[in-house]
Design a protein around this motif. Structure first.
Motif, PDB file in Angstrom:
ATOM      1  N   ASN A 261      14.959  -4.295  18.932  1.00 61.55           N
ATOM      2  CA  ASN A 261      14.804  -3.534  20.087  1.00 61.55           C
ATOM      3  C   ASN A 261      13.639  -4.039  20.860  1.00 61.55           C
ATOM      4  OD1 ASN A 261      16.537  -0.933  20.261  1.00 61.55           O
ATOM      5  ND2 ASN A 261      15.893  -1.338  18.226  1.00 61.55           N
ATOM      6  N   CYS A 262      12.532  -4.772  20.465  1.00 60.28           N
ATOM      7  CA  CYS A 262      11.624  -5.209  21.264  1.00 60.28           C
ATOM      8  C   CYS A 262      11.665  -6.648  21.798  1.00 60.28           C
ATOM      9  CB  CYS A 262      10.109  -5.162  20.476  1.00 60.28           C
ATOM     10  SG  CYS A 262       9.595  -3.556  20.185  1.00 60.28           S
TER      11      CYS A 262
ATOM     12  N   GLN B 134      17.026  -8.179  22.075  1.00 68.17           N
ATOM     13  CA  GLN B 134      17.889  -7.962  23.001  1.00 68.17           C
ATOM     14  C   GLN B 134      17.345  -8.466  24.501  1.00 68.17           C
ATOM     15  OE1 GLN B 134      18.273  -3.965  24.367  1.00 68.17           O
ATOM     16  NE2 GLN B 134      16.417  -3.230  23.367  1.00 68.17           N
ATOM     17  N   HIS B 135      16.217  -8.636  24.548  1.00 70.71           N
ATOM     18  CA  HIS B 135      15.829  -9.374  25.937  1.00 70.71           C
ATOM     19  C   HIS B 135      15.945 -10.963  25.727  1.00 70.71           C
ATOM     20  CE1 HIS B 135      14.194  -5.377  26.898  1.00 70.71           C
ATOM     21  NE2 HIS B 135      13.490  -5.604  25.627  1.00 70.71           N
TER      22      HIS B 135
ATOM     23  N   LYS C 173      19.405 -11.604  26.772  1.00 70.22           N
ATOM     24  CA  LYS C 173      19.625 -11.462  28.306  1.00 70.22           C
ATOM     25  C   LYS C 173      19.108 -12.427  28.919  1.00 70.22           C
ATOM     26  CE  LYS C 173      19.656  -6.320  28.006  1.00 70.22           C
ATOM     27  NZ  LYS C 173      19.001  -5.251  28.405  1.00 70.22           N
ATOM     28  N   SER C 174      17.960 -13.003  28.724  1.00 71.40           N
ATOM     29  CA  SER C 174      17.115 -13.996  29.413  1.00 71.40           C
ATOM     30  C   SER C 174      16.862 -15.131  28.484  1.00 71.40           C
ATOM     31  CB  SER C 174      15.942 -13.377  29.984  1.00 71.40           C
ATOM     32  OG  SER C 174      16.526 -12.590  31.050  1.00 71.40           O
TER      33      SER C 174
ATOM     34  N   SER D 124      13.701 -17.064  29.233  1.00 68.24           N
ATOM     35  CA  SER D 124      12.331 -16.434  29.377  1.00 68.24           C
ATOM     36  C   SER D 124      11.452 -16.313  28.219  1.00 68.24           C
ATOM     37  CB  SER D 124      12.488 -14.990  30.062  1.00 68.24           C
ATOM     38  OG  SER D 124      13.191 -15.127  31.042  1.00 68.24           O
TER      39      SER D 124
ATOM     40  N   ALA E 107       9.626 -14.661  25.408  1.00 71.80           N
ATOM     41  CA  ALA E 107       9.978 -13.639  24.666  1.00 71.80           C
ATOM     42  C   ALA E 107       8.705 -12.825  24.171  1.00 71.80           C
ATOM     43  CB  ALA E 107      10.991 -13.503  23.794  1.00 71.80           C
TER      44      ALA E 107
END
Length: 90
Positions: free
Chosen positions: A66-67, A70-71, A74-75, A78, A80
């Motif tokens: 969750n932290c 998932q990010h 998406k990217s 970038s 993390a």
């Protein structure tokens, strides 16, 4: 992916909903924003007099997913996580 379900209304109306009906406020947000390994069956079971506080009963999630994960999906280009060692003398 669709946008998370945010409770409708003004900021003050959402504060009132969170206070008066926590399950109606937090349930949709937790369901739509967090990735659950095992879905919860009850949003909250709280009794302040006895000190019993329970949120998202029966649910299990992975904080890393969750932290971070998932990010990252998406990217992927970038950053993390930035980790800085916190030890005296380093």
């Amino acid at each position: 992916a669709s946008a998370p379900a945010a409770p409708a209304g003004s900021y003050q109306e959402r504060i009132a909903l969170a206070a008066s009906e926590p399950a109606a406020f937090w349930g949709p947000l937790a369901r739509d924003v967090l990735v659950w390994d095992t879905p919860y069956h009850t949003v909250s079971d709280c009794d302040f007099r006895s000190g019993r506080i329970g949120w998202f009963l029966g649910g299990q999630l992975n904080v890393s997913v969750n932290c971070l994960d998932q990010h990252v999906r998406k990217s992927p280009e970038s950053v993390a996580l930035i980790w800085e060692q916190d030890e005296p003398g380093t």
